[in-house]
Scaffold this active site. Structure first.
Site, PDB file in Angstrom:
ATOM      1  N   ARG A  58       3.409 -18.818  10.349  1.00 54.25           N
ATOM      2  CA  ARG A  58       3.719 -17.882   9.519  1.00 54.25           C
ATOM      3  C   ARG A  58       4.134 -17.751   8.167  1.00 54.25           C
ATOM      4  O   ARG A  58       4.086 -17.010   7.333  1.00 54.25           O
ATOM      5  CB  ARG A  58       4.651 -17.045  10.314  1.00 54.25           C
ATOM      6  CG  ARG A  58       4.726 -15.551  10.109  1.00 54.25           C
ATOM      7  CD  ARG A  58       5.697 -14.703  11.026  1.00 54.25           C
ATOM      8  NE  ARG A  58       6.983 -15.233  10.926  1.00 54.25           N
ATOM      9  CZ  ARG A  58       7.752 -15.119  11.754  1.00 54.25           C
ATOM     10  NH1 ARG A  58       7.492 -15.012  13.151  1.00 54.25           N
ATOM     11  NH2 ARG A  58       9.038 -15.553  11.500  1.00 54.25           N
ATOM     12  N   TYR A 111      -3.371   5.036  -5.967  1.00 48.14           N
ATOM     13  CA  TYR A 111      -4.095   4.774  -4.556  1.00 48.14           C
ATOM     14  C   TYR A 111      -3.479   5.741  -3.554  1.00 48.14           C
ATOM     15  O   TYR A 111      -2.210   5.433  -3.133  1.00 48.14           O
ATOM     16  CB  TYR A 111      -4.048   3.291  -4.081  1.00 48.14           C
ATOM     17  CG  TYR A 111      -4.894   2.970  -2.717  1.00 48.14           C
ATOM     18  CD1 TYR A 111      -6.148   3.168  -2.710  1.00 48.14           C
ATOM     19  CD2 TYR A 111      -4.243   2.548  -2.038  1.00 48.14           C
ATOM     20  CE1 TYR A 111      -6.806   2.873  -1.727  1.00 48.14           C
ATOM     21  CE2 TYR A 111      -4.972   1.930  -0.674  1.00 48.14           C
ATOM     22  CZ  TYR A 111      -6.356   2.309  -0.573  1.00 48.14           C
ATOM     23  OH  TYR A 111      -7.138   1.746   0.465  1.00 48.14           O
ATOM     24  N   ASP A 183      -0.105  -2.036  -9.179  1.00 51.59           N
ATOM     25  CA  ASP A 183      -1.568  -2.283  -8.547  1.00 51.59           C
ATOM     26  C   ASP A 183      -2.507  -2.581  -9.594  1.00 51.59           C
ATOM     27  O   ASP A 183      -3.065  -1.601 -10.364  1.00 51.59           O
ATOM     28  CB  ASP A 183      -1.796  -1.006  -7.636  1.00 51.59           C
ATOM     29  CG  ASP A 183      -3.140  -1.119  -6.989  1.00 51.59           C
ATOM     30  OD1 ASP A 183      -3.784  -1.942  -7.201  1.00 51.59           O
ATOM     31  OD2 ASP A 183      -3.310  -0.575  -5.709  1.00 51.59           O
ATOM     32  N   LYS A 208     -11.127  -6.621  -2.584  1.00 57.21           N
ATOM     33  CA  LYS A 208     -12.182  -6.045  -3.643  1.00 57.21           C
ATOM     34  C   LYS A 208     -12.637  -7.276  -4.250  1.00 57.21           C
ATOM     35  O   LYS A 208     -13.423  -8.083  -3.466  1.00 57.21           O
ATOM     36  CB  LYS A 208     -11.331  -5.205  -4.556  1.00 57.21           C
ATOM     37  CG  LYS A 208     -10.581  -3.913  -3.936  1.00 57.21           C
ATOM     38  CD  LYS A 208     -11.401  -2.902  -2.902  1.00 57.21           C
ATOM     39  CE  LYS A 208     -10.647  -2.046  -1.981  1.00 57.21           C
ATOM     40  NZ  LYS A 208      -9.424  -1.299  -2.519  1.00 57.21           N
TER      41      LYS A 208
END
Ligand code: PLP
Length: 400
Positions: A58, A111, A183, A208
């Site tokens: 993790r 967004y 962002d 993206k």
């Protein structure tokens, strides 16, 4: 080092992996120590926040750390962390930096799942959320409160493409003790350098352009030295970790992102220019066009444009819009962007969007220009307009 050289070399250490060019995919939960002494050393390294230290899957493997190292170097921040999606990165960073009683400012052009997370989730934990006009610049001063801890920015705005004056906003935020979270997915680590413009944490939806092939979900947050420990702690406290295959695909995508973006950017601008001349188009919202209200700011702060922009058609008929979209062969109908393929998706500017900033009458579409030849894409759009005109002329005849 120039950016393409950096994209090729950042985070790569063939000498550690038998000379293999790419960092291998490490699948791991348990990481064994040889002895108690080594186990203690591994734990100490983690506690001392050493790069690449891990005691459990993790907390990352060499695959994870390769991507983190590469993105931090390219984006120009201190250290990075990976997440299973862009939204997971956004949600974790905001949770890390906000507590009950704090206030956060978010542009109403952000967004929309970001705004939803703030207003639906963090608001339940007594975080005050104010949406602001993305074009506010230093006027953000009047919106700051004594408890404002985070000023969120996203430039250009999702779907509506307003360019924000990030340095002006950051100067006000910092003067009042708030941090700036950005962002930076549209700007990518190449076209907008967040840490040179006052940003404290930069988020990439790596889904993206970094992955770039529409085949994986991933998010990355890059921090300054000052914000790093808080963000890292929340990331581990919340169990955020990403799978090795996705990370490998992001590392692979990163190496070619420069040439891909060059093509996305050039084709996108050429198609945007062509669209500006089409009689059925009310406006093209592409920051690289001199007609765009944010063009001057974009030129000042960005070194390029990706393949994503919006158009508003003159028509207000859903039928005409449907005919246009359904006629497209190369532009697929679907969300997301940043892959090699072109996309078109209708959108309605969100309800909370400041009305004055949306003076357009017609129906809107977001376009992602992929790596196809521009001639084919322009032909495709031409067929779309022909289909739209057929619907409109039938409508006019039935009125006549
Ligand atoms: C897609 C997107 C995200 C979210 O990324 P996911 O990987 O889909 O969760 C965040 N911000 C912007 C601007 C995006 O376009």
């Amino acid at each position: 080092m120039k950016s393409n050289t950096q994209l090729v070399s950042a985070g790569r250490h063939p000498e550690r992996f038998a000379g293999v060019v790419n960092t291998p995919i490490f699948r791991a939960s348990t990481i064994l120590a040889d002895s108690m002494a080594e186990w203690d050393a591994m734990k100490r390294a983690r506690a001392a926040d050493q790069v690449g230290a891990s005691t459990y899957g993790r907390f990352g493997t060499p695959t994870t750390h390769a991507l983190e190292e590469a993105v931090a170097a390219i984006e120009g921040g201190y250290r990075s962390l990976v997440y299973p999606s862009g939204l997971a990165a956004i949600a974790t960073v905001l949770t890390a930096l906000l507590a009950a009683g704090d206030h956060v400012l978010v542009p109403d052009s952000a967004y929309s799942p970001t705004r939803t997370f703030l207003m639906q989730v963090l608001a339940r934990y007594d975080v005050e959320v104010t949406c602001y006009d993305p074009l506010v610049a230093c006027g953000i001063d009047t919106l700051m409160r004594p408890n404002t801890r985070v000023v969120y920015v996203e430039s250009p705005g999702s779907e509506t493409f307003e360019i924000q004056d990030v340095p002006a906003i950051a100067a006000v935020a910092h003067a009042q003790g708030a941090v700036v979270v950005m962002d930076n997915t549209w700007g990518t680590p190449l076209f907008f350098k967040p840490f040179e413009h006052g940003v404290d944490v930069s988020i990439q939806a790596a889904t993206k352009y970094i992955v770039g092939h529409s085949d994986a979900m991933l998010g990355i947050a890059t921090c300054t030295r000052e914000t790093w420990l808080k963000v890292k702690q929340a990331t581990y406290d919340m169990g955020q970790t990403a799978g090795p295959d996705e990370i490998y695909l992001a590392l692979r995508g990163l190496r070619t992102m420069g040439v891909r973006l060059q093509q996305h950017g050039a084709s996108g601008l050429r198609i945007a220019q062509w669209l500006e001349d089409q009689p059925d188009v009310e406006v093209v919202l592409h920051p690289g066009l001199p007609s765009h209200p944010g063009h001057v700011l974009w030129k000042r702060d960005f070194t390029g444009a990706c393949g994503l922009f919006a158009i508003v058609l003159r028509t207000r008929s859903q039928k005409a819009l449907t005919a246009f979209v359904d006629a497209l062969q190369h532009f697929g109908l679907g969300v997301s962007w940043g892959g090699y393929e072109s996309l078109a998706i209708p959108f309605t500017p969100g309800k909370s969007h400041v009305g004055a900033r949306w003076p357009y009458q017609g129906l809107a579409l977001r376009l992602h220009v992929g790596l196809e030849d521009t001639e084919d894409l322009i032909d495709d759009l031409r067929h779309g307009f022909e289909a739209l005109q057929r619907v409109q002329s039938v409508a006019e005849e039935s009125y006549a």
